[in-house]
Design a protein around this motif. Structure first.
Motif: not given
Length: 271
Positions: A19-20, A63-71
């Motif tokens: 998604x990110x 964006x990819x690792x931060x979005x993954x960490x968020x969700x």
């Protein structure tokens, strides 16, 4: 930790990363325009409409690792808080806030480099990273961290609380589980509301990240900086870039949250 839990963790991580990546690549030009409108140097001195994909590599890398960490943090915290029997909105506020902090710890250094690339289209990502680190060290790469947290925590709990509320209300109205497109529409509306409310914080965060070493912005609190910008530039200053921000985050909410829900359903369905 059993195999099903491990699989769920990987599903949340992958769905968030997908998604990110999609939302940031598709909407990156709007983000660049917003950043240049918010720059104290002005839109055209910061690059205008040229090189609107400057900084994309840094954006994608973060964006990819931060979005993954968020969700992952969001879903885990939401499940954990259910055992405490808090009101539903408290669960969403706390879970999204924890997710926002986890994401910022990863994203902020990439955000600093990305925004400097967006306002210096001729500079390279690697060059900007080296320049920032050489001049300011780790502290420079995390410049604006607390401003980012101050923006992202209220943004996240407004957006995600509204998103979950809209989804639940829609499902109750139709009597069935909502579809991914309905999740997207809920995300777009929630994102638009959150974007408008937090725009002054976003402007201040951008100014701090782009500021030079002797700028007064770096020596003042968030509230004082917002007041300073308002005093010097009025509402136009603290809401600079609101139009592309609204379009960007409304579309981003639709894509980001819709893609996440769809990817999660597909990935969990394969477990």
């Amino acid at each position: 930790m059993d195999d099903k839990t491990n699989d769920s963790i990987w599903a949340f991580l992958m769905a968030g990363a997908i998604a990110g990546l999609i939302v940031d690549v598709v909407l990156f030009p709007l983000d660049t325009i917003k950043t240049r409108l918010q720059s104290s140097d002005g839109f055209f001195k910061s690059g205008g409409f040229g090189g609107i994909y400057s900084g994309l590599l840094s954006c994608v890398a973060g964006s990819m690792p931060s979005s993954a960490a968020f969700f992952l943090s969001y879903e885990w915290m939401k499940a954990f808080l259910l055992t405490w029997q808090f009101p539903y909105y408290v669960n969403y506020i706390l879970a999204s806030s924890i997710g926002g902090v986890a994401a910022c710890l990863i994203r902020v250094p990439f955000e600093v480099v990305k925004q400097r690339a967006q306002t210096s289209p001729d500079a390279s990502i690697v060059g900007l990273f080296r320049q920032t680190y050489a001049a300011e060290g780790i502290r420079g790469l995390y410049r604006g961290f607390f401003n980012t947290i101050s923006r992202d925590i209220p943004f996240s709990f407004i957006e995600f609380t509204l998103w979950e509320y809209f989804k639940t209300s829609w499902a109750n109205m139709q009597g069935t589980v909502i579809q991914p497109w309905q999740s997207s529409m809920s995300g777009a509306l929630a994102g638009a509301i959150a974007a408008t409310i937090t725009c002054p914080i976003d402007v201040t965060k951008t100014r701090v990240m782009l500021a030079t070493g002797d700028s007064v912005l770096l020596r003042s609190s968030l509230i004082r900086n917002i007041w300073r910008i308002f005093s010097e530039e009025g509402l136009k200053g603290i809401f600079a870039g609101i139009a592309p921000r609204l379009v960007w985050i409304s579309l981003g909410g639709a894509i980001f949250l819709g893609v996440y829900d769809k990817a999660k359903v597909v990935l969990l369905g394969q477990i």
